[in-house]
Design a protein around this motif. Structure first.
Motif, PDB file in Angstrom:
ATOM      1  N   MET A   1       0.824  -1.193   0.000  1.00 26.19           N
ATOM      2  CA  MET A   1       0.000   0.000   0.000  1.00 26.19           C
ATOM      3  C   MET A   1       0.871   1.261   0.000  1.00 26.19           C
ATOM      4  N   LEU A   2       1.861   1.271   0.869  1.00 19.05           N
ATOM      5  CA  LEU A   2       2.760   2.427   0.926  1.00 19.05           C
ATOM      6  C   LEU A   2       3.557   2.592  -0.358  1.00 19.05           C
ATOM      7  N   ASN A   3       3.851   1.480  -1.012  1.00 17.25           N
ATOM      8  CA  ASN A   3       4.694   1.544  -2.212  1.00 17.25           C
ATOM      9  C   ASN A   3       3.971   2.026  -3.463  1.00 17.25           C
ATOM     10  N   ILE A   4       2.671   2.293  -3.372  1.00 23.05           N
ATOM     11  CA  ILE A   4       1.987   2.900  -4.515  1.00 23.05           C
ATOM     12  C   ILE A   4       1.725   4.383  -4.277  1.00 23.05           C
ATOM     13  N   THR A   5       2.155   4.901  -3.145  1.00 27.00           N
ATOM     14  CA  THR A   5       1.796   6.259  -2.736  1.00 27.00           C
ATOM     15  C   THR A   5       2.788   7.287  -3.259  1.00 27.00           C
ATOM     16  N   ASP A   6       2.266   8.342  -3.858  1.00 34.06           N
ATOM     17  CA  ASP A   6       3.107   9.406  -4.402  1.00 34.06           C
ATOM     18  C   ASP A   6       4.009   9.990  -3.318  1.00 34.06           C
ATOM     19  N   GLY A   7       5.261  10.173  -3.653  1.00 35.02           N
ATOM     20  CA  GLY A   7       6.206  10.836  -2.756  1.00 35.02           C
ATOM     21  C   GLY A   7       6.958   9.916  -1.816  1.00 35.02           C
ATOM     22  N   ILE A   8       6.455   8.698  -1.587  1.00 31.26           N
ATOM     23  CA  ILE A   8       7.132   7.808  -0.635  1.00 31.26           C
ATOM     24  C   ILE A   8       7.337   6.407  -1.192  1.00 31.26           C
ATOM     25  N   ARG A   9       6.951   6.167  -2.453  1.00 29.97           N
ATOM     26  CA  ARG A   9       7.023   4.798  -2.979  1.00 29.97           C
ATOM     27  C   ARG A   9       8.469   4.350  -3.175  1.00 29.97           C
ATOM     28  N   ASP A  10       8.673   3.059  -3.019  1.00 32.35           N
ATOM     29  CA  ASP A  10       9.964   2.415  -3.252  1.00 32.35           C
ATOM     30  C   ASP A  10       9.953   1.917  -4.698  1.00 32.35           C
ATOM     31  N   GLU A  11      10.612   2.651  -5.589  1.00 33.51           N
ATOM     32  CA  GLU A  11      10.497   2.390  -7.023  1.00 33.51           C
ATOM     33  C   GLU A  11      11.079   1.035  -7.428  1.00 33.51           C
ATOM     34  N   THR A  12      12.087   0.560  -6.716  1.00 33.65           N
ATOM     35  CA  THR A  12      12.787  -0.661  -7.143  1.00 33.65           C
ATOM     36  C   THR A  12      12.522  -1.861  -6.238  1.00 33.65           C
ATOM     37  N   GLY A  13      11.990  -1.620  -5.044  1.00 35.08           N
ATOM     38  CA  GLY A  13      11.828  -2.697  -4.075  1.00 35.08           C
ATOM     39  C   GLY A  13      13.069  -2.899  -3.225  1.00 35.08           C
ATOM     40  N   ALA A  14      14.148  -2.182  -3.575  1.00 35.67           N
ATOM     41  CA  ALA A  14      15.388  -2.281  -2.789  1.00 35.67           C
ATOM     42  C   ALA A  14      16.064  -0.911  -2.711  1.00 35.67           C
ATOM     43  N   SER A  15      15.274   0.141  -2.818  1.00 40.74           N
ATOM     44  CA  SER A  15      15.803   1.507  -2.807  1.00 40.74           C
ATOM     45  C   SER A  15      16.478   1.819  -1.471  1.00 40.74           C
ATOM     46  N   LEU A  16      17.494   2.674  -1.517  1.00 36.66           N
ATOM     47  CA  LEU A  16      18.213   3.068  -0.305  1.00 36.66           C
ATOM     48  C   LEU A  16      17.757   4.420   0.217  1.00 36.66           C
ATOM     49  N   THR A  17      16.649   4.951  -0.313  1.00 33.72           N
ATOM     50  CA  THR A  17      16.112   6.191   0.240  1.00 33.72           C
ATOM     51  C   THR A  17      15.578   5.932   1.648  1.00 33.72           C
ATOM     52  N   SER A  18      15.533   6.985   2.442  1.00 37.08           N
ATOM     53  CA  SER A  18      15.077   6.835   3.836  1.00 37.08           C
ATOM     54  C   SER A  18      13.666   6.284   3.922  1.00 37.08           C
ATOM     55  N   TRP A  19      12.756   6.777   3.056  1.00 39.04           N
ATOM     56  CA  TRP A  19      11.386   6.308   3.072  1.00 39.04           C
ATOM     57  C   TRP A  19      11.311   4.824   2.772  1.00 39.04           C
ATOM     58  N   ALA A  20      12.044   4.410   1.736  1.00 35.18           N
ATOM     59  CA  ALA A  20      11.991   3.008   1.311  1.00 35.18           C
ATOM     60  C   ALA A  20      12.499   2.077   2.410  1.00 35.18           C
ATOM     61  N   ILE A  21      13.589   2.465   3.044  1.00 39.06           N
ATOM     62  CA  ILE A  21      14.149   1.651   4.130  1.00 39.06           C
ATOM     63  C   ILE A  21      13.154   1.563   5.284  1.00 39.06           C
TER      64      ILE A  21
END
Length: 250
Positions: A1-21
């Motif tokens: 659910m969070l991964n489809i949300t604008d501004g916070i989605r994890d584009e790759t499933g293994a992103s190192l951005t703070s939101w994705a982690i």
């Protein structure tokens, strides 16, 4: 659910951005809670695990319907509310098990409640920040979520037989004091106070309407608490198919 949300989605499933982690770590911790409780139920031999697993399979397949509309404001308002609700319900469950002599399960539920409390703190601070930088949009998103009512992630739970399973389960939770209409109102009141909704200034006309709605809603909901409790007490007993050959009378 969070991964489809604008501004916070994890584009790759293994992103190192703070939101994705954060999203991955949070999801893993929630999964751990389920695993621990499932293992306990399995080892207790008190429930039909095939029916439990069947229900979970249905629930995951049916997904979630919590009306977040791919909006990060609504996402974090929802998670702030829902995490506090799960903190309260796990904590109340721990108290019940302690009263009935199962100290190990009480301890386990207490650990889970503590995790949920930390999650609530994180999400509440995010909304606190949004109220500072974009109060008008945030207060309107808050009002919109409360008009639609906050439903739990398991709202679509199904066991292959009972088409009204979540409502039946909720009635039992109300009777036992695990999670009640009073808790729902307490959470709303707590968040309105924590986010200082009454003190917001400089809002648009729509923002002021939303502010007024949120500040008045707790008192309106308080009037319904006794009615909801009475309705739960008067409701019939319900058979849950993971408890074989008997109904729960609570």
């Amino acid at each position: 659910m969070l991964n489809i949300t604008d501004g916070i989605r994890d584009e790759t499933g293994a992103s190192l951005t703070s939101w994705a982690i954060w999203i991955r770590e949070w999801t893993a911790e929630e999964n751990k809670h389920g695993d621990l409780l499932i293992k306990y139920l399995y080892l207790s031999e008190r429930v039909d695990m095939r029916q439990i697993e069947k229900m979970i399979q249905y629930l995951i397949g049916l997904g979630m319907d919590v009306k977040l509309e791919n909006n990060p404001y609504r996402i974090f308002i929802y998670t702030s509310f829902q995490e506090r609700a799960t903190f309260i319900s796990h904590n109340n469950t721990a108290k019940l098990f302690r009263e009935h002599g199962d100290t190990e399960l009480a301890k386990l539920c207490g650990f889970i409640a503590a995790d949920e409390k930390q999650h609530e703190t994180a999400y509440s601070k995010i909304i606190e920040k949004l109220f500072k930088i974009d109060p008008d949009e945030t207060v309107q998103a808050f009002a919109d979520m409360m008009r639609k009512k906050i439903t739990m992630p398991a709202y679509l739970m199904y066991d292959g037989r009972d088409g009204n399973l979540f409502n039946h389960f909720s009635i039992v939770a109300q009777r036992l004091g695990v999670y009640t209409t009073k808790d729902y109102t307490d959470i709303l009141e707590f968040l309105v106070d924590r986010w200082k909704v009454k003190d917001l200034t400089g809002l648009s006309a729509d923002g002021r309407k939303a502010q007024e709605f949120e500040c008045e809603l707790p008192s309106r909901l308080r009037k319904l608490e006794e009615k909801a409790q009475l309705a739960a007490k008067r409701a019939p007993t319900f058979p849950f198919n993971w408890i074989p050959d008997r109904e729960l009378k609570l």
